[in-house]
Design a protein around this motif. Sequence first.
Motif, mmCIF file in Angstrom:
data_model
loop_
_atom_site.group_PDB
_atom_site.id
_atom_site.type_symbol
_atom_site.label_atom_id
_atom_site.label_comp_id
_atom_site.label_asym_id
_atom_site.label_seq_id
_atom_site.Cartn_x
_atom_site.Cartn_y
_atom_site.Cartn_z
ATOM 1 N N VAL A 121 45.111 43.378 42.676
ATOM 2 C CA VAL A 121 44.128 42.359 43.027
ATOM 3 C C VAL A 121 42.738 42.902 42.702
ATOM 4 N N GLN A 122 41.992 42.159 41.886
ATOM 5 C CA GLN A 122 40.635 42.576 41.549
ATOM 6 C C GLN A 122 39.672 42.116 42.626
ATOM 7 N N VAL A 123 38.896 43.053 43.150
ATOM 8 C CA VAL A 123 37.918 42.765 44.200
ATOM 9 C C VAL A 123 36.513 42.932 43.616
ATOM 10 N N ASN A 124 35.697 41.922 43.776
ATOM 11 C CA ASN A 124 34.310 41.946 43.303
ATOM 12 C C ASN A 124 33.458 42.616 44.379
ATOM 13 N N THR A 125 33.524 43.957 44.406
ATOM 14 C CA THR A 125 32.895 44.694 45.501
ATOM 15 C C THR A 125 31.385 44.521 45.549
ATOM 16 N N GLY A 126 30.775 44.248 44.388
ATOM 17 C CA GLY A 126 29.338 44.033 44.354
ATOM 18 C C GLY A 126 28.932 42.594 44.574
ATOM 19 N N GLU A 127 29.928 41.719 44.745
ATOM 20 C CA GLU A 127 29.681 40.275 44.936
ATOM 21 C C GLU A 127 28.746 39.733 43.862
ATOM 22 N N GLU A 128 29.025 40.127 42.622
ATOM 23 C CA GLU A 128 28.201 39.701 41.496
ATOM 24 C C GLU A 128 28.702 38.358 40.985
ATOM 25 N N PRO A 129 27.827 37.349 40.894
ATOM 26 C CA PRO A 129 28.281 36.010 40.514
ATOM 27 C C PRO A 129 28.849 35.921 39.110
ATOM 28 N N GLN A 130 28.436 36.811 38.219
ATOM 29 C CA GLN A 130 28.905 36.748 36.831
ATOM 30 C C GLN A 130 30.212 37.486 36.631
ATOM 31 N N LYS A 131 30.702 38.139 37.674
ATOM 32 C CA LYS A 131 31.862 39.014 37.512
ATOM 33 C C LYS A 131 33.082 38.417 38.197
ATOM 34 N N GLY A 133 36.795 38.535 40.166
ATOM 35 C CA GLY A 133 37.243 39.277 41.338
ATOM 36 C C GLY A 133 37.058 38.477 42.609
ATOM 37 N N VAL A 134 37.991 38.639 43.536
ATOM 38 C CA VAL A 134 37.885 37.989 44.832
ATOM 39 C C VAL A 134 36.801 38.692 45.645
ATOM 40 N N LEU A 135 36.074 37.941 46.460
ATOM 41 C CA LEU A 135 35.053 38.553 47.306
ATOM 42 C C LEU A 135 35.727 39.437 48.353
ATOM 43 N N PRO A 136 35.069 40.518 48.753
ATOM 44 C CA PRO A 136 35.699 41.435 49.702
ATOM 45 C C PRO A 136 36.189 40.757 50.979
ATOM 46 N N ALA A 137 35.414 39.801 51.484
ATOM 47 C CA ALA A 137 35.793 39.138 52.727
ATOM 48 C C ALA A 137 37.036 38.268 52.578
ATOM 49 N N GLU A 138 37.386 37.935 51.328
ATOM 50 C CA GLU A 138 38.528 37.062 51.075
ATOM 51 C C GLU A 138 39.731 37.814 50.508
ATOM 52 N N ALA A 139 39.584 39.118 50.368
ATOM 53 C CA ALA A 139 40.637 39.902 49.716
ATOM 54 C C ALA A 139 41.918 39.931 50.540
ATOM 55 N N VAL A 154 50.732 45.907 43.869
ATOM 56 C CA VAL A 154 50.844 47.354 44.070
ATOM 57 C C VAL A 154 49.514 48.017 44.398
ATOM 58 N N GLY A 155 48.405 47.280 44.222
ATOM 59 C CA GLY A 155 47.121 47.910 44.485
ATOM 60 C C GLY A 155 45.956 46.974 44.245
ATOM 61 N N LEU A 156 44.766 47.581 44.207
ATOM 62 C CA LEU A 156 43.513 46.855 44.026
ATOM 63 C C LEU A 156 42.741 47.447 42.856
ATOM 64 N N MET A 157 41.844 46.646 42.296
ATOM 65 C CA MET A 157 40.990 47.083 41.199
ATOM 66 C C MET A 157 39.560 46.642 41.459
ATOM 67 N N CYS A 158 38.594 47.456 41.023
ATOM 68 C CA CYS A 158 37.193 47.023 41.084
ATOM 69 C C CYS A 158 36.421 47.582 39.902
ATOM 70 N N ILE A 159 35.301 46.922 39.611
ATOM 71 C CA ILE A 159 34.331 47.374 38.622
ATOM 72 C C ILE A 159 32.977 47.351 39.322
ATOM 73 N N PHE A 170 33.849 52.289 45.574
ATOM 74 C CA PHE A 170 35.159 52.925 45.604
ATOM 75 C C PHE A 170 35.666 53.049 47.038
ATOM 76 N N ALA A 171 34.770 53.409 47.952
ATOM 77 C CA ALA A 171 35.164 53.550 49.355
ATOM 78 C C ALA A 171 35.582 52.204 49.939
ATOM 79 N N MET A 172 34.861 51.144 49.584
ATOM 80 C CA MET A 172 35.212 49.803 50.067
ATOM 81 C C MET A 172 36.602 49.403 49.581
#
Length: 218
Positions: A121-131, A133-139, A154-159, A170-172
């Motif tokens: 699951v890709q998480v948009n940890t920076g909550e960037e509108p152009q990127k 990924g699911v928002l962290p609060a909705e992951a 099996v895991g999570l992904m972020c950029i 990374f910690a989030m």
Amino acid sequence: MPLSDIQTRIAAAEAQAGRAPGSVTLIAVSKVQPLERVRAVLDEGQRVFGENKVQEAQGKWPDFRRDYPGIALHLIGPLQSNKARPAMEIADAIHTLDRSKLVTTLARLAQEMGRCPDLFVQVNTGEEPQKAGVLPAEADALIAMARKADLPVVGLMCIPPADADPAPHFAMLRDIAARNGLSGLSMGMSSDFEAAIAAGATHVRVGSAIFGERVAAP
């Protein structure tokens, strides 16, 4: 930079972090790279690769898989629902599950095809509108939905944002994975993979540091 140098740096970062040798999978990101560069890295023994686009993967990897047994292909770019079937046909893992519509599509196709790649699951940890990924609060909710649909998450992904310290991102991601019982962490690229390994990355996605700068798409 030679592949062996990246492998040496990964091994050193594993040791520095107290990680078991070989606990981090190197994904060589071959998107938009000339075939001769990819073949050279294959000849050095690398077998795990990442592509952004399904169409490029379809044009590149069937021939390489014929010539080099044991290739694992990871799709790491945003996935359109209408590309889901060919993505599932060619990929061993998809790192960009990021919305409920895609969960529904992949679940339906998995039933039809009788198989499904490993999913991150890709998480948009920076909550960037152009990127993507699911928002962290909705992951958590998206992970739960995918599991209910019997998808192999099996895991999570972020950029992380390009201009930010990646460590908090990374910690989030690590914290979201931990509370959801997920062990896979796809994080870290050419500029920050050592910091990602220190934070618990299981998969690092390294492109330009292995292949050189990408060639612009035509």
